[in-house]
Each structure stands twice: as C-alpha cells, then as structure tokens.
Design an enzyme around this catalytic site. Structure first.
Site, PDB file in Angstrom:
ATOM      1  CG  ASP A  10      -1.690  -1.238   1.432  1.00 48.53           C
ATOM      2  OD1 ASP A  10      -1.111  -2.324   1.282  1.00 48.53           O
ATOM      3  OD2 ASP A  10      -2.877  -1.156   1.783  1.00 48.53           O
ATOM      4  CD  GLU A  41      -7.112   0.844   0.667  1.00 45.04           C
ATOM      5  OE1 GLU A  41      -8.259   0.817   0.220  1.00 45.04           O
ATOM      6  OE2 GLU A  41      -6.842   0.670   1.848  1.00 45.04           O
ATOM      7  CG  ASN A  42      -4.132   3.550   2.535  1.00 41.27           C
ATOM      8  OD1 ASN A  42      -3.812   2.389   2.757  1.00 41.27           O
ATOM      9  ND2 ASN A  42      -5.295   4.041   2.929  1.00 41.27           N
ATOM     10  CG  ASN A  68     -10.433  -0.701   3.701  1.00 45.20           C
ATOM     11  OD1 ASN A  68      -9.296  -0.872   3.261  1.00 45.20           O
ATOM     12  ND2 ASN A  68     -10.671  -0.098   4.844  1.00 45.20           N
ATOM     13  CG  HIS A  69      -9.342   3.436   3.034  1.00 45.21           C
ATOM     14  ND1 HIS A  69     -10.387   3.721   3.881  1.00 45.21           N
ATOM     15  CD2 HIS A  69      -8.310   3.043   3.828  1.00 45.21           C
ATOM     16  CE1 HIS A  69     -10.009   3.512   5.134  1.00 45.21           C
ATOM     17  NE2 HIS A  69      -8.759   3.095   5.129  1.00 45.21           N
ATOM     18  CG  HIS A 176      -6.413  -3.590   5.247  1.00 39.88           C
ATOM     19  ND1 HIS A 176      -6.945  -2.329   5.085  1.00 39.88           N
ATOM     20  CD2 HIS A 176      -6.828  -4.021   6.463  1.00 39.88           C
ATOM     21  CE1 HIS A 176      -7.669  -2.020   6.156  1.00 39.88           C
ATOM     22  NE2 HIS A 176      -7.603  -3.028   7.008  1.00 39.88           N
ATOM     23  CG  HIS A 178      -0.481  -0.094   5.935  1.00 44.57           C
ATOM     24  ND1 HIS A 178      -0.553   1.291   5.963  1.00 44.57           N
ATOM     25  CD2 HIS A 178      -1.416  -0.480   5.041  1.00 44.57           C
ATOM     26  CE1 HIS A 178      -1.493   1.713   5.139  1.00 44.57           C
ATOM     27  NE2 HIS A 178      -2.037   0.639   4.566  1.00 44.57           N
TER      28      HIS A 178
END
Length: 259
Positions: A10, A41-42, A68-69, A176, A178
């Site tokens: 991520d 996604e982050n 999920n983000h 997810h 991390h």
C-alpha cells in the site's frame, strides 16, 4: 522460461508516492521484473485521486489495485471507468463504477489476469463473498496466469483464500495491514503466497501515520484527522517467480528498501 512479478504494498500519502517514483524503476531493473502490481488505495491518505493514479502508472506500475478505501476520494469514480489498468475490489456491488478483474499483456505474449478482492472479517461486511467471487471470475478467466491481491484485515481470512485458490492462481498476496509478514511460501499445488506485503511510505510511523496521532486515539483523545509522518520512507513488497508453462510459482521473496 520464468516470469518475475513484483508486487508493492500500500502506497501511503504523497511521501509514499514520491518514494515509489524514485525507487520503483531501479528496483525493476535490478530484479529484472516483467510485470508490476501496486496497491494505491492510501496514496491520498484515505483513497486515491486520479492524478495520483497516473503518477503510480508513470512510476512503472502495470496495474493498480485498491481496497476498502476505494471510495475515500470519490473523484476516482470516473477514472475507474476510463482506465482499465486500475482495479477496485471485484466483490463490491455491480452498482459501483469500475472493475475488479482484468487481463493484461505480459512478456512474450503472456496474458496475465489480475484479481482484486476485499475481505469481510473486521472490514465492511456489505460486500459479496470474496471466495465465491473468485470462483465465479476464475471459471471464465482467459489468462495464462492469475495474480490475486486480497485486501483484508484478518490473517486467517487471507490464509484461507490462499489455500482455497492453491493451484488456481499463480500468486496470492495480502494488503491492508501495512506490516510485512514472514510467511512467504509456495503452497502444495504451486500458488505463491504472502499474508501481507507491508507498505510504501513513511518508515518512522504507525502504518504511515504520525505516531502521536495513533497513540492519541488509543488513549481516548479527541478525534484527529490523520497526517502522514515525516522523515525517511520505505518501499515494501515481494517478488514472485512464476513458471507460466506449469502455471505454478517457483519462489516468493520479500523485498524492502529504505531511504
């Protein structure tokens, strides 16, 4: 003939994006990488903006996966429709934009399928079952090898999917949480597996965030908008070496670079 697949954990914040832009192509050259998947996604802290997606692709990613983000920045919605090289979890409702599965051109004419899924344990339960979603999509897959990014919280759920897809996917990895895990392995039927890749972003942090902010939350302090930590960055991921003729992984090796 073998294929080297690089997968990157991520990307967190613009600092992580800068790290990726500086470190990805030299790593690809050093490792003789044939295909690269990056979870993005982050990149905006919570979510991904279109310009950040373009920057990840420009940095050397062949495919971007999310989690999920995905909807943390709704400006990405139209981009998901326009750009087939960015995937959101396939087990989201068909009502939302984008796609969770794609087949991409690899080296020497290989067709590489990439599947993005999101977990349900301690996550958002309002998604389809990732196991049955994988069944449905893999039955119709017209690809020489399949790669799966499972964006999930629970290690048990990630492991279960890895074993469930053993022999059907060349590689299954988790994103997810991390934090890189120490369980890189090739499962009995030839699927390469790693529970979590780690992250790309601030190294002196709690999951990329300023440590004092995360500590404040656990002490019961007032809610704060998370900010990325300062200081040096890291890039974490793994290299899967795959034999496409046998459709099995030969080795899985974590990679970690620090500024």
């Amino acid at each position: 003939m073998t294929v080297s697949i690089l997968v990157v954990g991520d990307v967190v914040s613009e600092a992580g994006l800068d790290c990726l832009s500086r470190r990805l192509r030299p790593l690809q050259r050093e490792e003789k990488i044939d295909f690269t998947v990056v979870n993005g996604e982050n990149a905006a802290g919570c979510g991904l903006l279109p310009w950040q997606a373009e920057a990840i692709l420009d940095a050397g990613a062949d495919v971007i996966t999310l989690g999920n983000h995905t909807w943390g920045k709704l400006k990405i919605a139209d981009f998901l429709e326009r750009c087939p090289r960015i995937l959101r979890p396939a087990n989201y409702s068909w009502r939302v934009p984008g796609r969770g599965w794609g087949v991409f051109d690899g080296p020497r004419g290989l067709r590489i399928g990439v599947l993005n899924l999101v977990g349900r344990v301690n996550m958002d339960p309002n998604v389809e079952n990732p196991f049955t979603t994988a069944d449905r999509l893999l039955k119709q897959a017209e690809a020489d090898l399949v790669l799966v990014d499972f964006h999930a919280e629970a290690t048990s759920e990630k492991l279960a999917l890895g074993w469930y897809l053993d022999g059907r996917a060349a590689a299954v990895w988790g994103t997810h949480t991390h934090v890189p895990t120490a369980d890189a392995q090739v499962l009995p039927r030839g699927t390469g597996y790693l529970t979590d890749l780690g992250m790309t972003g601030p190294a002196r942090s709690i999951l990329g965030i300023r440590p004092e902010q995360s500590i404040n939350k656990f002490l019961g302090g007032l809610p704060q908008r998370y900010e990325a930590a300062d200081g040096p960055c890291k890039l974490e991921g793994a290299v899967f070496t795959v034999d496409p003729e046998q459709k099995r992984c030969l080795s899985v090796r974590p990679v970690a670079l620090r500024d």
